[in-house]
Design an enzyme around this catalytic site. Sequence first.
Site, PDB file in Angstrom:
ATOM      1  N   CYS A 132    -112.550  21.594   9.255  1.00  0.00           N
ATOM      2  CA  CYS A 132    -113.243  22.567   8.402  1.00  0.00           C
ATOM      3  C   CYS A 132    -113.209  22.138   6.941  1.00  0.00           C
ATOM      4  CB  CYS A 132    -112.590  23.937   8.568  1.00  0.00           C
ATOM      5  SG  CYS A 132    -113.338  25.200   7.527  1.00  0.00           S
ATOM      6  N   CYS A 135    -112.738  25.017   4.478  1.00  0.00           N
ATOM      7  CA  CYS A 135    -111.355  25.506   4.355  1.00  0.00           C
ATOM      8  C   CYS A 135    -110.469  24.498   3.624  1.00  0.00           C
ATOM      9  CB  CYS A 135    -110.731  25.757   5.726  1.00  0.00           C
ATOM     10  SG  CYS A 135    -111.841  26.373   6.987  1.00  0.00           S
ATOM     11  N   ASP A 136    -110.615  23.212   3.936  1.00  0.00           N
ATOM     12  CA  ASP A 136    -109.626  22.221   3.497  1.00  0.00           C
ATOM     13  C   ASP A 136    -110.126  21.220   2.471  1.00  0.00           C
ATOM     14  OD1 ASP A 136    -107.898  23.383   5.326  1.00  0.00           O
ATOM     15  OD2 ASP A 136    -108.506  22.040   6.942  1.00  0.00           O
TER      16      ASP A 136
END
Length: 308
Positions: A132, A135-136
């Site tokens: 992701c 997200c990261d």
Amino acid sequence: MDVYDVIIVGAGPAGITAGIYAQRARLTTLLLEKLGVGGQIVVSDLVENYPGFQKISGSELMQKFEEHARSVDLRIEDEEVIEIRNGDEYKSVKTYDHDYKAKSVIIASGAASKRLGAKGEEKFIGKGVSFCATCDGFFFRDKDVLVVGGGNSAITESLLLAKIVNKVYIVHRRSELRAAKILQERAFEDPKIEFIWNSVVEEITGHDTVEKVILRNVVTKERSELAVDGVFVYVGLVPNTGFTDVGKDDNGFIITDENLATSAPGIFAAGDCRTTMLRQVATAVGDGALAATSAERYLSAKQRSTES
Ligand code: NAP
């Protein structure tokens, strides 16, 4: 004992749409969701192909879906479905806390990211290996990363990463991308993105975190090393369908007919969890509407047959 007209499994675009249609058809409806409303699309930074919204983030779009669902009083419970049984009188939908009963079920449980299967992948999840970028990606500011895959996810997420990191290598096993042409054009134009064609990741290595990958060119069979700080894997999806034994294909996607009926009468499937050639918010929404309408017709036909 309450028997719902329809229980929907999954609160992504397909499940929410099915819920809105079912409520409007005045069916008693329960929607069960294990993770929170939205489905996979909530981690998409940018959605540009859902009509009516030229540019919107996945989470904002799904917030609007949820508001719409709540406005028609759709009952949504945070519970994970672990088994669906297809009884003669009704279907049993088991969660860890309840055994719900319904006359019909719509499975809209979506799909999750597929693992690459390369050596070192599992070891470095959360330590450089991610599924992701939204997200990261932030953790790789000004660093070099590798994206694996040639589909819409790989290219969309690479374009996002290119705004954050120093360099994005995209390694693809063929010499042609699967992604939509408009995304391809953007990636080819982005100076931070470099393609490594006809290659696969054999191994991800490092000490505490990812430091390099070993690549193999599938044409020349040559191996090479590439120093990267992160590896983002976008090699497709695995369906979340382990809780049901309706007919599936070899990869676990639920097989439906054109009205989204499964092999079990009264159980329908919608969205990414079923066999289909396109998995988009737009197609999931269409599926949700069709599945709810099919469930309504199934219930009416059943009602008529009991009365006659
Ligand atoms: P996908 O379309 O199935 O693409 C997976 C990619 O990974 C393909 O390029 C495939 O190569 C490659 N691949 C598969 N297994 C591999 C392996 N073991 N090693 C190396 N490469 C491997 O999956 P996705 O991109 O995650 O997309 C999933 C669904 O979501 C699709 O229906 C997609 O259209 C949709 N989606 C849409 C958007 C959008 O519209 N903006 C964004 C994201 C996702 P081959 O090409 O050689 O098969």
